[in-house]
Design a protein around this motif. Sequence first.
Motif, PDB file in Angstrom:
ATOM      1  N   CYS A 111       0.837  -1.208   0.000  1.00  0.00           N
ATOM      2  CA  CYS A 111       0.000   0.000   0.000  1.00  0.00           C
ATOM      3  C   CYS A 111       0.870   1.256   0.000  1.00  0.00           C
ATOM      4  O   CYS A 111       0.522   2.258  -0.643  1.00  0.00           O
ATOM      5  CB  CYS A 111      -0.919   0.003   1.214  1.00  0.00           C
ATOM      6  N   GLY A 125      -8.522  -2.338   3.435  1.00  0.00           N
ATOM      7  CA  GLY A 125      -9.053  -3.229   2.408  1.00  0.00           C
ATOM      8  C   GLY A 125      -8.224  -4.470   2.154  1.00  0.00           C
ATOM      9  O   GLY A 125      -8.543  -5.244   1.239  1.00  0.00           O
ATOM     10  N   LYS A 163      -6.895   3.826   4.074  1.00  0.00           N
ATOM     11  CA  LYS A 163      -8.067   3.143   3.516  1.00  0.00           C
ATOM     12  C   LYS A 163      -7.656   1.875   2.776  1.00  0.00           C
ATOM     13  O   LYS A 163      -8.356   0.845   2.856  1.00  0.00           O
ATOM     14  CB  LYS A 163      -8.831   4.080   2.589  1.00  0.00           C
ATOM     15  N   ASN A 164      -6.541   1.928   2.056  1.00  0.00           N
ATOM     16  CA  ASN A 164      -6.091   0.742   1.321  1.00  0.00           C
ATOM     17  C   ASN A 164      -5.677  -0.380   2.270  1.00  0.00           C
ATOM     18  O   ASN A 164      -5.894  -1.562   1.985  1.00  0.00           O
ATOM     19  CB  ASN A 164      -4.929   1.102   0.396  1.00  0.00           C
ATOM     20  N   ARG A 213      -5.292   7.854   1.951  1.00  0.00           N
ATOM     21  CA  ARG A 213      -5.464   6.794   0.954  1.00  0.00           C
ATOM     22  C   ARG A 213      -4.748   5.520   1.387  1.00  0.00           C
ATOM     23  O   ARG A 213      -5.263   4.412   1.196  1.00  0.00           O
ATOM     24  CB  ARG A 213      -4.936   7.272  -0.397  1.00  0.00           C
ATOM     25  N   ASP A 215       2.529   1.716  -3.490  1.00  0.00           N
ATOM     26  CA  ASP A 215       1.583   2.196  -4.494  1.00  0.00           C
ATOM     27  C   ASP A 215       1.459   3.714  -4.487  1.00  0.00           C
ATOM     28  O   ASP A 215       1.112   4.320  -5.506  1.00  0.00           O
ATOM     29  CB  ASP A 215       0.199   1.579  -4.264  1.00  0.00           C
ATOM     30  N   ARG A 216       1.710   4.337  -3.328  1.00  0.00           N
ATOM     31  CA  ARG A 216       1.585   5.799  -3.225  1.00  0.00           C
ATOM     32  C   ARG A 216       2.911   6.512  -3.463  1.00  0.00           C
ATOM     33  O   ARG A 216       2.932   7.738  -3.610  1.00  0.00           O
ATOM     34  CB  ARG A 216       1.033   6.192  -1.851  1.00  0.00           C
TER      35      ARG A 216
END
Length: 231
Positions: free
Chosen positions: A119, A164, A160-161, A157, A122-123
Motif C-alpha cells: 500500500c 481493504g 483506507k487501502n 489513501r 503504491d503511493r
Amino acid sequence: VGLPTNEVYAGWNRDAAIVGLLIVTLCSATLFASILLRRELRRRMAAEEKLAVLATTDSLTGLSNRRHFDAVITREWLRAMREQTPVSLLIIDADWFKPYNDTHGHQSGDKVLQGIGSCIADRARRATDLGARYGGDEFVLLLPNIGGEAALEIAERIRKNVRGLHLPSEASPATVSIGVATMVPRMESDHRELIDAADKALYQAKANGRDCCDLIELVIEDVVQGPRLVA
C-alpha cells in the motif's frame, strides 16, 4: 638472364603471409579477450547492482531499509533547504500488530506487513518519493516537495487501502495509525526535527483511537500549527 617474378617475390610472399597470419591471430585473440572482458565487466556490474539493492532493501516488504532512508532523507533535506521547498514525512504504524501476530502466527503477521508495504509502495509514485520499513511494524514515506494537505491526502489513501487488505476470515481488518509532518527547512535545521514532529503526530493519532491520520505542519518560523485529525 633474369629470374622469374614469382621466384623473386617468393621469399617476400612467404614472409608477408607469416606476418599476416600472426596479425590476424593477434587481432582474433585481442577481440576474444575484449569480449571476455566485456562479459566479465557486465557480470561484475550486475553483481554490484544486486548487492547494492540487497544492501538498501528490506527483504520482507521490498521497501527501502532504515539505512537507505537515513541517507535519502539527509540528501533531500539539504536540497529542500537550498530551494526552500517543503518536505513531508509519513510515519505509519500497524495497529495492534503484536496481538495479531501472537494470535494468527508469524506468517500471517508477515503477510500483513507485506500488504502494508505494498500500500505504501503504491503511493510512492514519483522518483523522489521513498517508502521504507523503519523497523518492526513501523514504516515511513518520504515526500519531497509536497505540502501538508497533499501529504495528508496520501496518508488517508494508504490508511483506507490497508483496511481493504484481504486477511483470514476470523481476523479483524488491518488498520494503521499515520503521523504526518511537513516542514520547509530553515538554515541550520536538522531532518530529525521532521521525524520528531511526525512521531508526535503518530502518537496523537493513536491517542485519538488509532486507524486515523494526524498532521503537524512546521513553518519556516518554526511555529507549530495544532494537529488535525482526519476521520
